[in-house]
Scaffold this motif. Structure first.
Motif, PDB file in Angstrom:
ATOM      1  N   MET A 194       0.842  -1.199   0.000  1.00  0.00           N
ATOM      2  CA  MET A 194       0.000   0.000   0.000  1.00  0.00           C
ATOM      3  C   MET A 194       0.875   1.246   0.000  1.00  0.00           C
ATOM      4  SD  MET A 194      -2.890   1.217   2.769  1.00  0.00           S
ATOM      5  CE  MET A 194      -1.715   1.372   4.104  1.00  0.00           C
ATOM      6  N   LEU A 195       0.550   2.192  -0.883  1.00  0.00           N
ATOM      7  CA  LEU A 195       1.270   3.450  -0.942  1.00  0.00           C
ATOM      8  C   LEU A 195       0.977   4.278   0.298  1.00  0.00           C
ATOM      9  CD1 LEU A 195       2.973   5.540  -2.523  1.00  0.00           C
ATOM     10  CD2 LEU A 195       0.833   6.331  -3.563  1.00  0.00           C
ATOM     11  N   LEU A 196       2.033   4.733   0.974  1.00  0.00           N
ATOM     12  CA  LEU A 196       1.897   5.589   2.157  1.00  0.00           C
ATOM     13  C   LEU A 196       2.315   6.996   1.762  1.00  0.00           C
ATOM     14  CD1 LEU A 196       3.453   3.191   4.819  1.00  0.00           C
ATOM     15  CD2 LEU A 196       1.038   3.482   4.210  1.00  0.00           C
ATOM     16  N   LEU A 197       1.342   7.886   1.661  1.00  0.00           N
ATOM     17  CA  LEU A 197       1.593   9.197   1.075  1.00  0.00           C
ATOM     18  C   LEU A 197       0.873  10.282   1.855  1.00  0.00           C
ATOM     19  CD1 LEU A 197       2.793  10.789  -1.350  1.00  0.00           C
ATOM     20  CD2 LEU A 197       0.659  10.295  -2.574  1.00  0.00           C
ATOM     21  N   GLY A 198       1.583  11.364   2.130  1.00  0.00           N
ATOM     22  CA  GLY A 198       0.998  12.491   2.836  1.00  0.00           C
ATOM     23  C   GLY A 198       1.864  13.719   2.659  1.00  0.00           C
ATOM     24  N   SER A 199       1.734  14.630   3.587  1.00  0.00           N
ATOM     25  CA  SER A 199       2.442  15.903   3.468  1.00  0.00           C
ATOM     26  C   SER A 199       2.720  16.475   4.852  1.00  0.00           C
ATOM     27  CB  SER A 199       1.591  16.913   2.686  1.00  0.00           C
ATOM     28  OG  SER A 199       0.467  17.312   3.462  1.00  0.00           O
ATOM     29  N   HIS A 200       3.449  17.563   4.848  1.00  0.00           N
ATOM     30  CA  HIS A 200       3.546  18.379   6.054  1.00  0.00           C
ATOM     31  C   HIS A 200       2.176  18.992   6.329  1.00  0.00           C
ATOM     32  CE1 HIS A 200       4.499  21.639   8.763  1.00  0.00           C
ATOM     33  NE2 HIS A 200       4.051  22.507   7.876  1.00  0.00           N
ATOM     34  N   VAL A 201       1.758  18.995   7.581  1.00  0.00           N
ATOM     35  CA  VAL A 201       0.509  19.652   7.981  1.00  0.00           C
ATOM     36  C   VAL A 201       0.798  20.556   9.172  1.00  0.00           C
ATOM     37  CG1 VAL A 201      -0.960  17.782   7.141  1.00  0.00           C
ATOM     38  CG2 VAL A 201      -0.171  17.748   9.512  1.00  0.00           C
ATOM     39  N   GLY A 202      -0.104  21.479   9.416  1.00  0.00           N
ATOM     40  CA  GLY A 202       0.079  22.413  10.511  1.00  0.00           C
ATOM     41  C   GLY A 202      -0.426  21.867  11.834  1.00  0.00           C
ATOM     42  N   MET A 203      -0.108  22.570  12.913  1.00  0.00           N
ATOM     43  CA  MET A 203      -0.646  22.253  14.235  1.00  0.00           C
ATOM     44  C   MET A 203      -0.755  23.558  15.014  1.00  0.00           C
ATOM     45  SD  MET A 203       0.390  19.372  17.082  1.00  0.00           S
ATOM     46  CE  MET A 203       1.898  20.110  17.706  1.00  0.00           C
TER      47      MET A 203
ATOM     48  N   MET B  74       8.138   9.716  -9.491  1.00  0.00           N
ATOM     49  CA  MET B  74       7.175   8.622  -9.422  1.00  0.00           C
ATOM     50  C   MET B  74       7.877   7.278  -9.242  1.00  0.00           C
ATOM     51  SD  MET B  74       4.020   9.624  -9.417  1.00  0.00           S
ATOM     52  CE  MET B  74       3.027   8.286 -10.059  1.00  0.00           C
ATOM     53  N   LYS B  75       9.025   7.114  -9.854  1.00  0.00           N
ATOM     54  CA  LYS B  75       9.779   5.873  -9.678  1.00  0.00           C
ATOM     55  C   LYS B  75      10.181   5.683  -8.221  1.00  0.00           C
ATOM     56  CE  LYS B  75      11.679   5.719 -14.383  1.00  0.00           C
ATOM     57  NZ  LYS B  75      12.911   5.866 -15.205  1.00  0.00           N
ATOM     58  N   ILE B  76      10.460   6.780  -7.533  1.00  0.00           N
ATOM     59  CA  ILE B  76      10.822   6.703  -6.119  1.00  0.00           C
ATOM     60  C   ILE B  76       9.587   6.418  -5.272  1.00  0.00           C
ATOM     61  CG2 ILE B  76      11.812   7.985  -4.177  1.00  0.00           C
ATOM     62  CD1 ILE B  76      13.424   9.606  -6.282  1.00  0.00           C
ATOM     63  N   VAL B  77       8.514   7.156  -5.530  1.00  0.00           N
ATOM     64  CA  VAL B  77       7.281   6.994  -4.752  1.00  0.00           C
ATOM     65  C   VAL B  77       6.767   5.557  -4.823  1.00  0.00           C
ATOM     66  CG1 VAL B  77       4.848   7.643  -4.626  1.00  0.00           C
ATOM     67  CG2 VAL B  77       6.589   9.415  -4.910  1.00  0.00           C
ATOM     68  N   TYR B  78       6.844   4.958  -6.007  1.00  0.00           N
ATOM     69  CA  TYR B  78       6.289   3.615  -6.204  1.00  0.00           C
ATOM     70  C   TYR B  78       7.359   2.524  -6.225  1.00  0.00           C
ATOM     71  CZ  TYR B  78       1.585   5.369  -7.101  1.00  0.00           C
ATOM     72  OH  TYR B  78       0.335   5.939  -6.968  1.00  0.00           O
ATOM     73  N   HIS B  79       8.549   2.828  -5.714  1.00  0.00           N
ATOM     74  CA  HIS B  79       9.632   1.839  -5.700  1.00  0.00           C
ATOM     75  C   HIS B  79       9.240   0.665  -4.797  1.00  0.00           C
ATOM     76  CE1 HIS B  79      13.599   0.045  -5.311  1.00  0.00           C
ATOM     77  NE2 HIS B  79      14.037   0.861  -6.259  1.00  0.00           N
ATOM     78  N   ASN B  80       9.385  -0.535  -5.310  1.00  0.00           N
ATOM     79  CA  ASN B  80       8.956  -1.732  -4.578  1.00  0.00           C
ATOM     80  C   ASN B  80       9.630  -1.884  -3.218  1.00  0.00           C
ATOM     81  OD1 ASN B  80       7.104  -2.660  -6.460  1.00  0.00           O
ATOM     82  ND2 ASN B  80       8.619  -3.832  -7.610  1.00  0.00           N
ATOM     83  N   ASP B  81      10.882  -1.458  -3.111  1.00  0.00           N
ATOM     84  CA  ASP B  81      11.622  -1.629  -1.854  1.00  0.00           C
ATOM     85  C   ASP B  81      11.107  -0.718  -0.743  1.00  0.00           C
ATOM     86  OD1 ASP B  81      13.172  -3.496  -3.121  1.00  0.00           O
ATOM     87  OD2 ASP B  81      14.954  -2.229  -3.304  1.00  0.00           O
ATOM     88  N   PHE B  82      10.336   0.315  -1.103  1.00  0.00           N
ATOM     89  CA  PHE B  82       9.982   1.326  -0.105  1.00  0.00           C
ATOM     90  C   PHE B  82       8.482   1.605  -0.019  1.00  0.00           C
ATOM     91  CE2 PHE B  82      14.250   2.479  -1.792  1.00  0.00           C
ATOM     92  CZ  PHE B  82      14.979   2.140  -0.665  1.00  0.00           C
ATOM     93  N   MET B  83       7.672   0.669  -0.473  1.00  0.00           N
ATOM     94  CA  MET B  83       6.229   0.883  -0.416  1.00  0.00           C
ATOM     95  C   MET B  83       5.722   0.991   1.025  1.00  0.00           C
ATOM     96  SD  MET B  83       4.990   1.296  -3.413  1.00  0.00           S
ATOM     97  CE  MET B  83       3.221   1.004  -3.253  1.00  0.00           C
ATOM     98  N   HIS B  84       6.447   0.406   1.972  1.00  0.00           N
ATOM     99  CA  HIS B  84       6.033   0.421   3.379  1.00  0.00           C
ATOM    100  C   HIS B  84       6.557   1.642   4.126  1.00  0.00           C
ATOM    101  CE1 HIS B  84      10.084  -1.156   3.340  1.00  0.00           C
ATOM    102  NE2 HIS B  84      10.159  -1.020   4.648  1.00  0.00           N
ATOM    103  N   ILE B  85       7.257   2.531   3.414  1.00  0.00           N
ATOM    104  CA  ILE B  85       7.872   3.713   4.031  1.00  0.00           C
ATOM    105  C   ILE B  85       7.023   4.945   3.726  1.00  0.00           C
ATOM    106  CG2 ILE B  85       9.926   5.187   4.087  1.00  0.00           C
ATOM    107  CD1 ILE B  85      10.385   2.387   5.195  1.00  0.00           C
ATOM    108  N   PRO B  86       6.681   5.767   4.743  1.00  0.00           N
ATOM    109  CA  PRO B  86       5.912   6.989   4.478  1.00  0.00           C
ATOM    110  C   PRO B  86       6.647   7.933   3.524  1.00  0.00           C
ATOM    111  CG  PRO B  86       5.954   6.514   6.834  1.00  0.00           C
ATOM    112  CD  PRO B  86       6.927   5.577   6.185  1.00  0.00           C
ATOM    113  N   LYS B  87       5.890   8.495   2.579  1.00  0.00           N
ATOM    114  CA  LYS B  87       6.402   9.501   1.644  1.00  0.00           C
ATOM    115  C   LYS B  87       5.715  10.825   1.988  1.00  0.00           C
ATOM    116  CE  LYS B  87       8.021   5.918  -0.817  1.00  0.00           C
ATOM    117  NZ  LYS B  87       7.045   4.856  -0.508  1.00  0.00           N
ATOM    118  N   ILE B  88       6.509  11.825   2.310  1.00  0.00           N
ATOM    119  CA  ILE B  88       5.979  13.104   2.795  1.00  0.00           C
ATOM    120  C   ILE B  88       6.329  14.225   1.818  1.00  0.00           C
ATOM    121  CG2 ILE B  88       6.000  14.782   4.665  1.00  0.00           C
ATOM    122  CD1 ILE B  88       4.793  12.094   5.478  1.00  0.00           C
TER     123      ILE B  88
END
Length: 296
Positions: free
Chosen positions: A1-10, A246-260
């Motif tokens: 599963m792709l883990l994708l998000g961003s910086h958010v405020g608080m 996109m190659k980095i975001v969907y790289h098989n080795d890192f699908m379990h790593i959050p992308k921010i």
């Protein structure tokens, strides 16, 4: 599963709850937050962060605590030659790690530090000493300190994989340290992230080991490779480009790593909903920035 998000405020009355709501509004399943302004050390008490309601919303919406990242403020410099300033950095980072744990986040990203005066080896020793002290101060916690790959501005430490390895080799409890891989920073530091990410990863794996990567900052760059300037660009609009990222975001080795995403606002508008949608559709929208500018 792709883990994708961003910086958010608080901020405001809702604090951490507002962070979770913002992430969900972008249809994200990961996010990163500062516990206060990144340029200073002013912080509210943990009891004022509205953590319980934020956790309740995360649980009800399926957001995993493992996909929440805290970022330490930029002003911490564990390599400062002034022992009092180093001690303050250790003390403040210790409290930030405790805050991260209270927020149920799994890791805190740290800019390693700057070699004030230019002695990089001594700076590395001081950084490792500081991280060791913070880990000792927070014994029993599982929060990882993720050392970020840096662009190489001024005397920044961490612009090479070898420097990060030097630091990590000096850490007593290496289960508590990891690496935040920033695509803009590594590109600006001179690594060929755009055309040879596999080669870059092969080098990283040989020096540090890919298992040390616990989070990616997915940013395009306003600068050519090796510029050492650290100026982020919107996803697909810079020198790295859509296909390479996109190659980095969907790289098989890192699908379990959050992308921010830490990409720039467009006319004071966060681009994250649109960028996340574009990434999920795997289709570049060359009008994204203009559309945001013209959005009512």
């Amino acid at each position: 599963m792709l883990l994708l998000g961003s910086h958010v405020g608080m901020s405001g009355d809702e604090m951490y709850l507002a962070s979770v709501k913002e992430a969900l509004s972008y249809q994200a399943n990961a996010f990163m937050v500062y516990t206060g302004a990144p340029q200073n050390t002013l912080r509210k008490k943990v009891s004022e962060l509205n953590i319980a309601k934020a956790i309740e919303l995360m649980e009800s919406s399926g957001l995993s605590f493992d996909h929440v990242v805290v970022h330490a403020p930029y002003i911490i410099n564990l390599a400062n030659p002034d022992p009092e300033k180093r001690a303050f950095g250790v003390s403040f980072l210790t409290e930030e790690v405790k805050r991260t744990d209270a927020m149920k986040a799994s890791q805190i990203v740290l800019h390693p530090g700057s070699a004030v005066g230019g002695d990089r080896y001594q700076a590395i020793l001081w950084i490792a000493e500081g991280v060791n002290q913070v880990i000792q101060n927070t014994a029993g916690l599982k929060v990882k300190i993720a050392l970020e790959t840096m662009a190489g501005k001024g005397n920044e430490i961490g612009k090479t994989f070898e420097e990060l390895k030097q630091i990590i080799d000096l850490i007593h409890d290496q289960s508590r340290v990891s690496v935040c891989f920033d695509t803009c920073h590594t590109h600006d530091a001179g690594y060929d992230v755009k055309d040879d990410f596999e080669g870059v990863m092969k080098k990283f794996d040989a020096i540090l080991g890919k298992s040390y990567i616990s989070v990616f900052h997915i940013n395009d760059s306003k600068n050519p490779k090796g510029a050492a300037k650290d100026r982020h660009e919107n996803f697909g609009f810079g020198f790295l480009g859509f296909d390479s990222l996109m190659k980095i975001v969907y790289h098989n080795d890192f699908m379990h790593i959050p992308k921010i995403l830490e990409t720039p606002y467009v006319d004071d508008r966060p681009p994250y909903f649109e960028e996340i949608e574009m990434i999920k559709r795997q289709t570049f929208d060359p009008m994204l920035v203009e559309n945001l500018k013209n959005k009512p």
